[in-house]
Write a protein that holds these residues in place. Structure first.
Motif, PDB file in Angstrom:
ATOM      1  N   TYR A  55       0.848  -1.189   0.000  1.00  0.00           N
ATOM      2  CA  TYR A  55       0.000   0.000   0.000  1.00  0.00           C
ATOM      3  C   TYR A  55       0.885   1.242   0.000  1.00  0.00           C
ATOM      4  N   VAL A  56       0.441   2.264  -0.738  1.00  0.00           N
ATOM      5  CA  VAL A  56       1.170   3.534  -0.796  1.00  0.00           C
ATOM      6  C   VAL A  56       0.459   4.577   0.058  1.00  0.00           C
ATOM      7  N   LEU A  57       1.210   5.169   0.966  1.00  0.00           N
ATOM      8  CA  LEU A  57       0.744   6.353   1.692  1.00  0.00           C
ATOM      9  C   LEU A  57       1.386   7.542   0.991  1.00  0.00           C
ATOM     10  N   ASP A  58       0.559   8.331   0.316  1.00  0.00           N
ATOM     11  CA  ASP A  58       1.023   9.423  -0.525  1.00  0.00           C
ATOM     12  C   ASP A  58       0.816  10.757   0.186  1.00  0.00           C
ATOM     13  N   GLY A  59       1.819  11.615   0.122  1.00  0.00           N
ATOM     14  CA  GLY A  59       1.780  12.889   0.829  1.00  0.00           C
ATOM     15  C   GLY A  59       0.547  13.723   0.555  1.00  0.00           C
ATOM     16  N   ASP A  60       0.191  13.900  -0.708  1.00  0.00           N
ATOM     17  CA  ASP A  60      -0.976  14.717  -1.048  1.00  0.00           C
ATOM     18  C   ASP A  60      -2.260  14.071  -0.551  1.00  0.00           C
ATOM     19  N   ASN A  61      -2.388  12.765  -0.720  1.00  0.00           N
ATOM     20  CA  ASN A  61      -3.605  12.080  -0.279  1.00  0.00           C
ATOM     21  C   ASN A  61      -3.792  12.191   1.230  1.00  0.00           C
ATOM     22  N   ILE A  62      -2.715  12.037   1.969  1.00  0.00           N
ATOM     23  CA  ILE A  62      -2.795  12.101   3.433  1.00  0.00           C
ATOM     24  C   ILE A  62      -3.184  13.499   3.891  1.00  0.00           C
ATOM     25  N   ARG A  63      -2.753  14.517   3.165  1.00  0.00           N
ATOM     26  CA  ARG A  63      -3.087  15.894   3.561  1.00  0.00           C
ATOM     27  C   ARG A  63      -4.544  16.261   3.232  1.00  0.00           C
ATOM     28  N   HIS A  64      -5.256  15.365   2.556  1.00  0.00           N
ATOM     29  CA  HIS A  64      -6.682  15.579   2.346  1.00  0.00           C
ATOM     30  C   HIS A  64      -7.512  15.045   3.510  1.00  0.00           C
ATOM     31  N   GLY A  65      -6.900  14.251   4.383  1.00  0.00           N
ATOM     32  CA  GLY A  65      -7.648  13.641   5.471  1.00  0.00           C
ATOM     33  C   GLY A  65      -6.913  13.741   6.787  1.00  0.00           C
ATOM     34  N   LEU A  66      -6.139  12.713   7.104  1.00  0.00           N
ATOM     35  CA  LEU A  66      -5.454  12.611   8.394  1.00  0.00           C
ATOM     36  C   LEU A  66      -4.679  13.872   8.757  1.00  0.00           C
ATOM     37  N   ASN A  67      -3.999  14.466   7.796  1.00  0.00           N
ATOM     38  CA  ASN A  67      -3.139  15.618   8.087  1.00  0.00           C
ATOM     39  C   ASN A  67      -3.621  16.912   7.457  1.00  0.00           C
ATOM     40  N   LYS A  68      -4.932  17.018   7.236  1.00  0.00           N
ATOM     41  CA  LYS A  68      -5.442  18.231   6.587  1.00  0.00           C
ATOM     42  C   LYS A  68      -5.336  19.469   7.465  1.00  0.00           C
ATOM     43  N   ASP A  69      -5.074  19.278   8.756  1.00  0.00           N
ATOM     44  CA  ASP A  69      -4.941  20.410   9.671  1.00  0.00           C
ATOM     45  C   ASP A  69      -3.519  20.960   9.730  1.00  0.00           C
ATOM     46  N   LEU A  70      -2.613  20.386   8.947  1.00  0.00           N
ATOM     47  CA  LEU A  70      -1.208  20.798   9.016  1.00  0.00           C
ATOM     48  C   LEU A  70      -0.820  21.674   7.830  1.00  0.00           C
ATOM     49  N   GLY A  71       0.032  22.640   8.118  1.00  0.00           N
ATOM     50  CA  GLY A  71       0.545  23.522   7.068  1.00  0.00           C
ATOM     51  C   GLY A  71       1.942  23.111   6.650  1.00  0.00           C
ATOM     52  N   LEU A  72       2.763  24.096   6.250  1.00  0.00           N
ATOM     53  CA  LEU A  72       4.105  23.810   5.757  1.00  0.00           C
ATOM     54  C   LEU A  72       5.202  24.397   6.641  1.00  0.00           C
ATOM     55  N   THR A  73       4.837  24.766   7.875  1.00  0.00           N
ATOM     56  CA  THR A  73       5.871  25.249   8.790  1.00  0.00           C
ATOM     57  C   THR A  73       6.769  24.081   9.161  1.00  0.00           C
ATOM     58  N   PRO A  74       7.979  24.358   9.631  1.00  0.00           N
ATOM     59  CA  PRO A  74       8.857  23.249  10.054  1.00  0.00           C
ATOM     60  C   PRO A  74       8.185  22.334  11.084  1.00  0.00           C
ATOM     61  N   GLU A  75       7.453  22.929  12.017  1.00  0.00           N
ATOM     62  CA  GLU A  75       6.785  22.123  13.053  1.00  0.00           C
ATOM     63  C   GLU A  75       5.704  21.238  12.447  1.00  0.00           C
ATOM     64  N   ASP A  76       4.921  21.797  11.527  1.00  0.00           N
ATOM     65  CA  ASP A  76       3.869  21.019  10.881  1.00  0.00           C
ATOM     66  C   ASP A  76       4.448  19.920   9.996  1.00  0.00           C
ATOM     67  N   ARG A  77       5.543  20.212   9.322  1.00  0.00           N
ATOM     68  CA  ARG A  77       6.185  19.184   8.494  1.00  0.00           C
ATOM     69  C   ARG A  77       6.664  18.016   9.353  1.00  0.00           C
ATOM     70  N   MET A  78       7.212  18.320  10.519  1.00  0.00           N
ATOM     71  CA  MET A  78       7.677  17.256  11.409  1.00  0.00           C
ATOM     72  C   MET A  78       6.507  16.452  11.963  1.00  0.00           C
ATOM     73  N   GLU A  79       5.425  17.124  12.282  1.00  0.00           N
ATOM     74  CA  GLU A  79       4.237  16.412  12.767  1.00  0.00           C
ATOM     75  C   GLU A  79       3.625  15.562  11.658  1.00  0.00           C
ATOM     76  N   ASN A  80       3.656  16.061  10.440  1.00  0.00           N
ATOM     77  CA  ASN A  80       3.179  15.303   9.280  1.00  0.00           C
ATOM     78  C   ASN A  80       3.921  13.965   9.197  1.00  0.00           C
ATOM     79  N   VAL A  81       5.240  14.025   9.294  1.00  0.00           N
ATOM     80  CA  VAL A  81       6.057  12.814   9.215  1.00  0.00           C
ATOM     81  C   VAL A  81       5.801  11.911  10.425  1.00  0.00           C
ATOM     82  N   ARG A  82       5.670  12.480  11.610  1.00  0.00           N
ATOM     83  CA  ARG A  82       5.424  11.677  12.814  1.00  0.00           C
ATOM     84  C   ARG A  82       4.143  10.865  12.674  1.00  0.00           C
ATOM     85  N   ARG A  83       3.073  11.508  12.231  1.00  0.00           N
ATOM     86  CA  ARG A  83       1.793  10.806  12.090  1.00  0.00           C
ATOM     87  C   ARG A  83       1.890   9.687  11.054  1.00  0.00           C
TER      88      ARG A  83
END
Length: 196
Positions: A55-83
């Protein structure tokens, strides 16, 4: 804390036997436009043809759901990867071969993933492609918008991308065709005894 881990009665070895292959995580990292998603999905399609559950977890797809509350700040990018790392770990434990296609620009974030996955097979694949080629490709028009000032913190332009220092695999998509790149990933997975 009143939370306790409940151990499954189905072992990882049981899942391997059921699936006929091992589970693990192959993390595709690279600049936007380098071909991470294209390569990951092409590998998934090739593996599907031979009966490998992936299965592929794709960055754009994940930002439509699980990580839609995250922006592109360094902190948000790190949280994106953590999740994504936590979700990936669950999927690997479930017996899947997981591919993630995320820029993951910071070495610290990628180190976190490696440490989190220390008990599971984990491999970092650097999808290497020069910035000028990525910008020429610009499949989503992000570089054009960033150059126009519409996007702030664009990786490779106004935000850094820290190249992996010791990835297990490097695929240079500016030098190799998609088929050749897929072949390289499949050969790598076979060499790691992830698949037959």
């Amino acid at each position: 804390m009143n939370f306790y881990r409940f151990e499954s009665s189905v072992s990882r070895a049981d899942r391997y036997i059921l699936n006929g292959h091992r589970s693990g995580l192959l993390w595709f990292t690279g600049l936007s436009g380098s071909g991470k998603s294209t390569l990951a999905h092409a590998v998934e399609a090739r593996l599907f043809q031979i009966g490998v559950r992936s299965y592929v977890l794709d960055g754009d797809n994940i930002r439509h759901g699980l990580n839609k509350d995250l922006g592109l700040t360094p902190e948000d990018r790190m949280e994106n990867v953590r999740r994504i790392a936590e979700v990936s770990k669950l999927m690997v434990d479930a017996g899947l071969l997981v591919f993630t296609a995320f820029i993951a620009p910071y070495s610290e974030s990628r180190r976190f993933v490696r440490e989190l996955m220390s008990k599971w097979p984990f491999y970092e694949c650097y999808v290497k492609c020069p910035l000028e080629v990525c910008e020429q490709r610009d499949p989503k028009g992000l570089y054009k918008r960033a150059r126009a000032g519409e996007i702030l913190n664009m990786t490779g332009l106004s935000a850094p991308y820290e190249e992996p220092e010791n990835p297990e695999l490097i695929v240079e998509t500016d030098r190799n065709s998609l088929d050749a790149s897929v072949d390289a990933v499949i050969a790598f997975l076979q060499a790691q005894k992830m698949i037959d």
